[in-house]
Write a protein that holds these residues in place. Structure first.
Motif: not given
Length: 231
Positions: A1-29
């Motif tokens: 169960m926990i492993e499945n949850q972890q994979q779901t979280i990982k998949a969400w972040f992979d997709k987010t960083y792939l599609t939104r990239g730098e826009m997902y984050l605050r600026p460096k400053e």
């Protein structure tokens, strides 16, 4: 169960960083304040847990620190490696950090602890890899903030795939103290007030390294910045 949850979280972040990239984050400053609160020095070792695309690592390198990062997202790690060849960045779970004991002088974990499944285990492993006199910085979401109560809870907008969570000040304080972490300081997240100053000064604001006085009482801050040490 926990492993499945972890994979779901990982998949969400992979997709987010792939599609939104730098826009997902605050600026460096927006990240300089964390280095200042920690008092990062040259030639020290800094670890950013859940480093994403490496914003905090960029800042650490500006301070001439030796920088390391880990993230569960393989997409984020690959992008961060390409951007920051001087930092060592690894794909890893924060519950099992791939480092020896007592290595780091400073550790940051910004906007991510609330998304982790076993927070106690994460805190235990962060303590393990930090030197006895190390300083640790967490930025964590506040469940009493208006943004969490009204835009997340009331309108059912909590991101379950990314395991979005929050706690109030006392709950975070208790969690840290139960893991024998002593609170040195706690202040509201600085980026909202910095953004206001940016607007009021027509983009000329340059006080990113300085603590700003927030209009919001600490208990209602959107996020808390905790500075801790091992007790």
């Amino acid at each position: 169960m926990i492993e499945n949850q972890q994979q779901t979280i990982k998949a969400w972040f992979d997709k987010t960083y792939l599609t939104r990239g730098e826009m997902y984050l605050r600026p460096k400053e927006a990240y300089y304040i964390f280095a200042e609160l920690l008092q990062v020095k040259p030639n020290t070792k800094v670890l950013d847990v859940a480093c994403g695309l490496g914003r905090m690592l960029e800042v650490g390198l500006d301070y001439n620190a030796e920088c390391y990062g880990v993230d569960i997202s393989s997409v984020a790690v690959e992008k961060a490696k390409q951007k920051l060849p001087k930092a060592e960045i690894l794909e890893a779970n924060a519950e099992a950090l791939p480092f020896n004991d007592k290595v780091f002088d400073f550790v940051t974990c910004l906007g991510s602890l609330e998304r982790m499944l076993d927070k106690d285990k994460v805190l235990q492993d962060i303590k393990r890899v930090t030197a006895d006199d190390a300083r640790i910085c967490f930025m964590v979401r506040n469940s009493n903030s208006w943004r969490w109560v009204f835009t997340k809870k009331l309108f059912f907008a909590v991101n379950k795939k990314g395991h979005q969570d929050a706690k109030n000040y006392q709950q975070w304080k208790t969690l840290f103290e139960q893991q024998h972490l002593e609170i040195i300081n706690c202040i509201p997240d600085q980026w909202p007030i910095m953004r206001i100053f940016q607007i009021l000064t027509f983009g000329k604001f340059n006080g990113y390294k300085n603590k700003q006085n927030s209009f919001t009482p600490l208990q209602y801050a959107n996020e808390f910045i905790f500075i801790l040490k091992k007790n």
